[in-house]
Design a protein around this motif. Structure first.
Motif, mmCIF file in Angstrom:
data_model
loop_
_atom_site.group_PDB
_atom_site.id
_atom_site.type_symbol
_atom_site.label_atom_id
_atom_site.label_comp_id
_atom_site.label_asym_id
_atom_site.label_seq_id
_atom_site.Cartn_x
_atom_site.Cartn_y
_atom_site.Cartn_z
ATOM 1 N N ARG A 27 0.827 -1.212 0.000
ATOM 2 C CA ARG A 27 0.000 0.000 0.000
ATOM 3 C C ARG A 27 0.859 1.260 0.000
ATOM 4 O O ARG A 27 0.523 2.253 -0.639
ATOM 5 N N ARG A 28 1.976 1.221 0.682
ATOM 6 C CA ARG A 28 2.891 2.367 0.661
ATOM 7 C C ARG A 28 3.444 2.592 -0.745
ATOM 8 O O ARG A 28 3.552 3.725 -1.214
ATOM 9 N N THR A 37 -6.007 3.271 -1.980
ATOM 10 C CA THR A 37 -6.210 1.841 -1.772
ATOM 11 C C THR A 37 -7.251 1.567 -0.699
ATOM 12 O O THR A 37 -7.461 2.365 0.207
ATOM 13 N N VAL A 38 -7.873 0.408 -0.843
ATOM 14 C CA VAL A 38 -8.802 -0.126 0.151
ATOM 15 C C VAL A 38 -8.425 -1.592 0.335
ATOM 16 O O VAL A 38 -8.096 -2.281 -0.630
ATOM 17 N N VAL A 51 -6.090 -6.163 -1.439
ATOM 18 C CA VAL A 51 -5.857 -4.729 -1.651
ATOM 19 C C VAL A 51 -6.378 -4.394 -3.037
ATOM 20 O O VAL A 51 -6.095 -5.110 -4.002
ATOM 21 N N ILE A 52 -7.146 -3.332 -3.147
ATOM 22 C CA ILE A 52 -7.551 -2.834 -4.453
ATOM 23 C C ILE A 52 -7.114 -1.378 -4.521
ATOM 24 O O ILE A 52 -7.243 -0.635 -3.549
ATOM 25 N N ALA A 53 -6.529 -1.021 -5.663
ATOM 26 C CA ALA A 53 -6.003 0.325 -5.850
ATOM 27 C C ALA A 53 -6.741 1.010 -6.990
ATOM 28 O O ALA A 53 -7.015 0.397 -8.024
ATOM 29 N N LEU A 54 -7.028 2.274 -6.777
ATOM 30 C CA LEU A 54 -7.584 3.130 -7.812
ATOM 31 C C LEU A 54 -6.457 4.060 -8.232
ATOM 32 O O LEU A 54 -5.970 4.853 -7.423
ATOM 33 N N THR A 55 -6.011 3.937 -9.487
ATOM 34 C CA THR A 55 -4.874 4.714 -9.968
ATOM 35 C C THR A 55 -5.311 6.140 -10.308
ATOM 36 O O THR A 55 -6.510 6.410 -10.454
ATOM 37 N N ALA A 115 8.017 -1.445 -0.449
ATOM 38 C CA ALA A 115 7.899 -2.493 -1.459
ATOM 39 C C ALA A 115 8.528 -2.024 -2.759
ATOM 40 O O ALA A 115 8.856 -0.848 -2.909
ATOM 41 N N GLU A 116 8.636 -2.965 -3.685
ATOM 42 C CA GLU A 116 9.108 -2.628 -5.023
ATOM 43 C C GLU A 116 8.388 -3.500 -6.043
ATOM 44 O O GLU A 116 8.021 -4.643 -5.762
#
Length: 160
Positions: A27-28, A37-38, A51-55, A115-116
């Motif tokens: 998430r970071r 993210t949620v 985790v779902i991300a909205l770009t 993270a990467e």
């Protein structure tokens, strides 16, 4: 003037410490790319996305967290998430044997600090109606969780 204080957010207890750490790092990374993210979002299929991300450009990415090899092998449902996102990633701890993960997915190595991206996920665009439905679900859940932080009694029954 009122001073804003961070509100305590507690994990829901379903995740192992390793999975929680991997999700935090992922998430970071996503936040650094401008994503919102949620976690633990229930999809129309009944499955819950880790985790779902909205770009920033409105795309939806799902990140499936795997804490260990046994966790990955016990879970064959990951393909079902592709119907609800434009890109699909696995996020795993740095000591995970990544060669077992499917090449047709993105890969994130993560720990509790960061993270990467190891491998970008291929794009498979959602249809407009599905994108709208998932985005609205994302927005409602995020807003209701935010409401619950400030007014737990008033938000009773709003969460997932």
């Amino acid at each position: 003037m009122l001073q804003a204080k961070p509100l305590p957010i507690r994990p829901d207890g379903r995740q192992s410490p390793t999975a929680l750490s991997v999700a935090t790092g992922a998430r970071r990374l996503l936040a650094a790319r401008g994503c919102a993210t949620v976690t633990e979002l229930t999809l129309a299929s009944g499955r819950r996305a880790d985790v779902i991300a909205l770009t920033p450009d409105g795309c939806l990415w799902i990140v499936e967290v795997k804490s260990c090899l046994a966790d990955f092998r016990a879970d064959a449902k990951w393909r079902a998430y592709r119907d609800f996102c434009d890109r699909f990633f696995f996020a795993v701890p740095p000591d995970f044997r990544t060669e077992v993960l499917p090449d047709e997915t993105g890969l994130i190595l993560a720990d509790g600090f960061g993270a990467e991206f190891v491998r970008e996920a291929p794009e498979h665009k959602l249809a407009g109606a599905r994108r709208k439905a998932v985005t609205l679900r994302f927005a409602h859940v995020a807003a209701n969780r935010h409401h619950a932080l400030f007014d737990p009694q008033g938000a009773a029954g709003l969460l997932d």
